[in-house]
Enzyme design. Structure first.
Site, PDB file in Angstrom:
ATOM      1  N   HIS C  58     -48.229  15.452 -12.586  1.00 29.76           N
ATOM      2  CA  HIS C  58     -49.512  16.136 -12.396  1.00 29.76           C
ATOM      3  C   HIS C  58     -50.696  15.241 -12.734  1.00 29.76           C
ATOM      4  CE1 HIS C  58     -47.286  19.780 -11.890  1.00 29.76           C
ATOM      5  NE2 HIS C  58     -46.775  19.741 -13.096  1.00 29.76           N
ATOM      6  N   HIS C 221     -46.090  23.056  -8.422  1.00 36.80           N
ATOM      7  CA  HIS C 221     -44.873  22.258  -8.360  1.00 36.80           C
ATOM      8  C   HIS C 221     -44.228  22.419  -6.999  1.00 36.80           C
ATOM      9  CE1 HIS C 221     -45.431  23.690 -12.473  1.00 36.80           C
ATOM     10  NE2 HIS C 221     -45.183  22.446 -12.788  1.00 36.80           N
TER      11      HIS C 221
END
Ligand SMILES: Nc1ncnc2c1ncn2[C@@H]1O[C@H](COP(=O)(O)OP(=O)(O)O)[C@@H](O)[C@H]1O
Ligand SMILES: Nc1ncnc2c1ncn2[C@@H]1O[C@H](COP(=O)(O)OP(=O)(O)O)[C@@H](O)[C@H]1O
Ligand SMILES: [Mg+2]
Ligand SMILES: [Mg+2]
Ligand SMILES: [Mg+2]
Ligand SMILES: [Mg+2]
Lengths: 218, 334, 334, 218
Positions: C58, C221
């Site tokens: 991330h 995700h």
């Protein structure tokens, strides 16, 4: 022969349409050699010219002013490499036709000679650098010589365009030197230069335009 | 390639429109030309104006670097196309504080012509002194013997930073240009491309590349590189890029460098740091000292995949430019 | 998808290794655990420690947000997987200055369990007071009636910023947590996915999507979203995202918000600013005042394509947290 | 029946291999429901366990210590959702077999009951939430009941694993509630939960392992 300011505008409009048709092809050539935008750039520029023809230029009677405005409009809309090149071409051409509403063969020949020399001066490229100069320089040379010989525009222009076409085709076998594709070296061989191609198309469009007029006139 | 856009022909206008609305305390559009953006903050009279510019599609380059410590204004072209002289001239007029304006841009045919024309107009029509420094950091774009033909890529960031800093320090125009040129002469970049971007108007990939291929020396508009090969590990890629740089610039034990590992658009930071890791090892093995590192997307090509490595060899003056703080919408350094 | 990596199983270690070498004046790895990173700068005794963390992939989230004004330390998990309690506990021990530690993370099953276990261990084994605040900003992840089930996405950035600021101001642990929770309660995000990312170990796209499709409410995700549809214009997408946010949180004329348009990885800044442009228009039409805007890649999903819009409703206390300066490797605000 | 500490380690090693084989399948299930990493996560965790079995645990004689180490190693290597769940399971299981080098049927039954209950306690999920609990809860219930009835491990375990398999299959028709896939709602129907699947595979591996031993023993 007589070529009026409305015909000049009509010609520019016909380039607009031609460029729209050739846009993808020109991008495809530039995709192989450069950044792939040549068709897009030409289209943006000529669409801006179309705007201008339909507005500010609608009542313009001076061929010189039309050509100046075409050059400036193109430059403002696109920047890029071709912006300054074509802008300089059309502005130099404008000088020799200023204050004229009707052009004769001599005017047309001088217009295109000034155009071609203007581009060359701005870009400082040489024949063999794989640029639009490979189209324009032979074109200019033949136009100058043949117009001197024949004192007749269309035949001289016809041969000049053929020389431009030859020059354009010769770029296929050249290594890039100027412009964004120069890094490519050997691998640029085999692909025709996009700028040389569009320059030829613009000249050829003029030839066809004038020819169809003279046929009609007969 | 899918894009979050409206009409493809409006992308630049809409991006610029969003940009000035997002950062009103940083930048403003000039009423004279919507492709002209200048800092919204007051600049000192007598400060040399720093003007940057080039095609769009390289964000944060170039519009993201307007602000304290970097550029006073930017002229924005179409995607991958030099701006025309108009917006350049308008920015020049707006940022001249009586000490002249430094033009900083990459060495591309279009930029040379358009910035050149604008500089002439600034001189003739507006009586503003303009000098230019061009970035030529891309080692892959021409041989060493023809260095002046090289293109500018990510190293432009260091040139902007150096010139922006010394303009802030109060250097005069000649000295700002001198430092910008020194920064450029001390800077080398090498890039690798993995996947193409696409122009909004065509949707076509900017270059063709196989599923297992990478292209060394790819230009940052998708111009083909110097060598296409099977994709290698990050370590091998880093070694190749640094090798080509070290072969081109003399760097001795104890020399200090600033490092930039630049993402071309879609390459995750994870991969950039993996590349950096090996770059650092190699420099370390050679006794070259890293003075400061930058890792991220600094000059991109839309959603192109790949990265470049840039080294700038530092002397004391350039060190000070690296240290100088910056406050721009897309780059801040404290 | 092509990646600049070495052995897929080493990506996180190598990324973290590169990261600490790139920014030694900012961050350091703890000798006890290489997945534990803390600020390299001295922090005041008595300051509440701010600990963030989550899966990697991330970036800049989460390791990029360690520094002055944000987090004191981060625990780093595998890609898209919560860190285990070990690195969390080590960071906790390292950053506790006697005033306890605030854990800030997104509301995911794995994170809840691992951070929960670490908190227990900190209390029992180390006698360190720990309190947690979880981000639940993703409107698409559960209905309003089950708000506590919602996941954290880009809004985590505002939660980190708020807590980081007040910890700097000298707030005690309870108040740091109170402000973090208030920030979270005032924050809503909605995302859209255009193209998948892929895990280095599998190379498989994280989700399947047609060439002309987008997915509204996609998780960060690559979890499937709430609705798949034909891709729309940027304006339509922005309208949809803002609409869903405004339907979920009361925002009246004159209310102030912070705005974040976050790129998921491969979406160019050009597109983010085009999205922002429409977001600003809608807020403006509704009389909602933008206090500050952030546009860029703040919390990504490797090379995923798409973006999210986040709004945080501000009161005076949250305004001050937005204003506070930050100095982290991947985010700086002056 | 007798189950030695070396057999316990051998079993764990056989799970390592099984997970490597099932990795892609487990990722594929998680790709449809969650973030696509379940196979990768299980593989990372079990590879770490393999490391540990080949090193620190090589001379370990205490079944309890082996199970604790397996749990802790898995957790440290993966974090994630399954890290705390399996770690808690193996650590709770460890309690009932600590200080033992050889386990009997009663020990094994108690081990797996403690394991299943530990996971449940850590995750707080219920049957029907579409998690590994859909495998583990029926497994625990049947194991408890049938071991009470038969006082024989393998038959009771066999029926328990069948119940786990049923539970696993039932997740196909469920909407996700816990874990990263809960946002999916209706669209999660039709895909079997990856965690329920790997939990079943681990149990089933134990059944096969013990069965092949008892066949050999006969
Ligand atoms: N110096 C130059 N002189 C003449 N023509 C040039 C020069 N530089 C570039 N060109 C022409 O410009 C063309 C590329 O135009 P275009 O793709 O529109 O601009 P850009 O290179 O800025 O992307 C080349 O194919 C070449 O013919
Ligand atoms: N609270 C819980 N209780 C039991 N099992 C859970 C819980 N949360 C998640 N799981 C299981 O974890 C699985 C996902 O594991 P994995 O993909 O490895 O982790 P992550 O969700 O962190 O990516 C799910 O399929 C589900 O079976
Ligand atoms: Mg081009
Ligand atoms: Mg271009
Ligand atoms: Mg995960
Ligand atoms: Mg998962």
């Amino acid at each position: 022969m007589e070529f009026t300011v409305s015909e000049l505008k009509e010609y520019f409009n016909s380039v607009v349409n031609m460029i729209e048709e050739q846009k993808d092809y020109l991008c495809e050539l530039d995709r192989k050699l450069g950044d792939g935008d040549h068709g897009v750039t030409m289209s943006i520029g000529w669409q801006a010219i179309k705007e201008s023809l339909n507005n500010e230029l609608l009542n313009e009677e001076d061929c010189g002013k039309v050509s100046i405005k075409v050059g400036k409009t193109f430059l403002s809309a696109v920047g890029s490499s071709v912006g300054p090149l074509y802008a300089t071409g059309f502005m130099r051409g404008a000088k020799v036709i200023k204050n004229k509403t009707v052009l004769n063969g001599e005017d047309l020949a001088q217009f295109w000679l000034a155009f071609g020399k203007g581009v060359k001066e701005r870009g400082q490229a040489d024949v063999g650098d794989k640029t639009m100069i490979d189209t324009l320089e032979p074109f200019v040379n033949v136009l100058e010589e043949k117009f001197n010989d024949y004192q007749e525009f269309l035949s001289a222009f016809s041969e000049a365009v053929d020389a431009g076409e030859e020059g354009m085709k010769s770029t296929k076998d050249l290594t890039s030197k100027k412009g964004r594709s120069s890094r490519l070296g050997e691998r640029s061989i085999g692909v025709q230069d996009p700028g040389a191609t569009s320059a030829y198309l613009i000249l050829n469009e003029f030839f066809n335009f004038v020819k169809s007029r003279s046929v009609q006139a007969n | 390639m899918k894009k979050l856009i409206n009409n493809p022909k409006d992308v630049v206008e809409e991006m610029v429109g969003g940009y000035v609305k997002a950062h009103p305390s940083y930048v403003k559009q000039l009423p004279e030309n919507e492709r002209s953006i200048v800092t919204a903050r007051k600049t000192r009279e007598g400060k040399v104006g720093v003007l940057i510019g080039g095609g769009s599609g390289h964000e944060p380059g170039f519009m993201g670097y307007v602000g304290e410590g970097m550029a006073d204004g930017v002229a924005i072209g179409n995607i991958f196309a030099s701006p025309s002289p108009d917006p350049i001239l308008e920015v020049t007029k707006a940022i001249d504080k009586g000490a002249g304006v430094a033009y900083l841009y990459g060495n591309y045919a279009g930029d040379v012509m358009n910035f050149g024309m604008a500089a002439e107009m600034a001189d003739l029509e507006e009586d503003i002194r303009v000098k230019a420094a061009l970035a030529t950091d891309d080692v892959a774009s021409a041989l060493k013997e023809e260095k002046e033909k090289r293109r500018g890529i990510a190293g432009e960031f260091f040139v902007f930073k150096a010139a922006g800093a010394v303009a802030d320090f109060g250097y005069n125009l000649n000295d700002v240009i001198r430092v910008a040129q020194k920064a450029n002469e001390n800077t080398r970049s090498m890039g690798v491309g993995l996947s193409p971007c696409s122009l909004p108007q065509t949707g076509e990939p900017s270059f063709d590349i196989g599923d297992d291929e990478m292209e060394i020396g790819l230009g940052h508009h998708g111009e083909p590189g110097i060598e296409k090969g099977v994709i290698e590990t990050a370590d091998k890629v880093a070694e190749r890029l640094v090798h080509d740089i070290l072969a081109d610039i003399e760097l001795n034990k104890g020399d200090k460098v600033a490092v930039l590992v630049n993402g071309l658009g879609s390459t995750p930071r994870m991969e950039l740091y993996i590349i950096f890791r090996r770059v650092e090892q190699i420099l370390n093995e050679n006794g070259i000292v890293i003075y400061r590192s930058y890792v991220g997307d600094y000059i991109t090509s839309l959603e192109m995949g790949g990265c470049s490595v840039t080294l700038m060899k530092l002397d004391e003056e350039l060190e000070r430019t690296i240290d100088h703080s910056v406050d721009c919408p897309m780059f801040v350094q404290k």
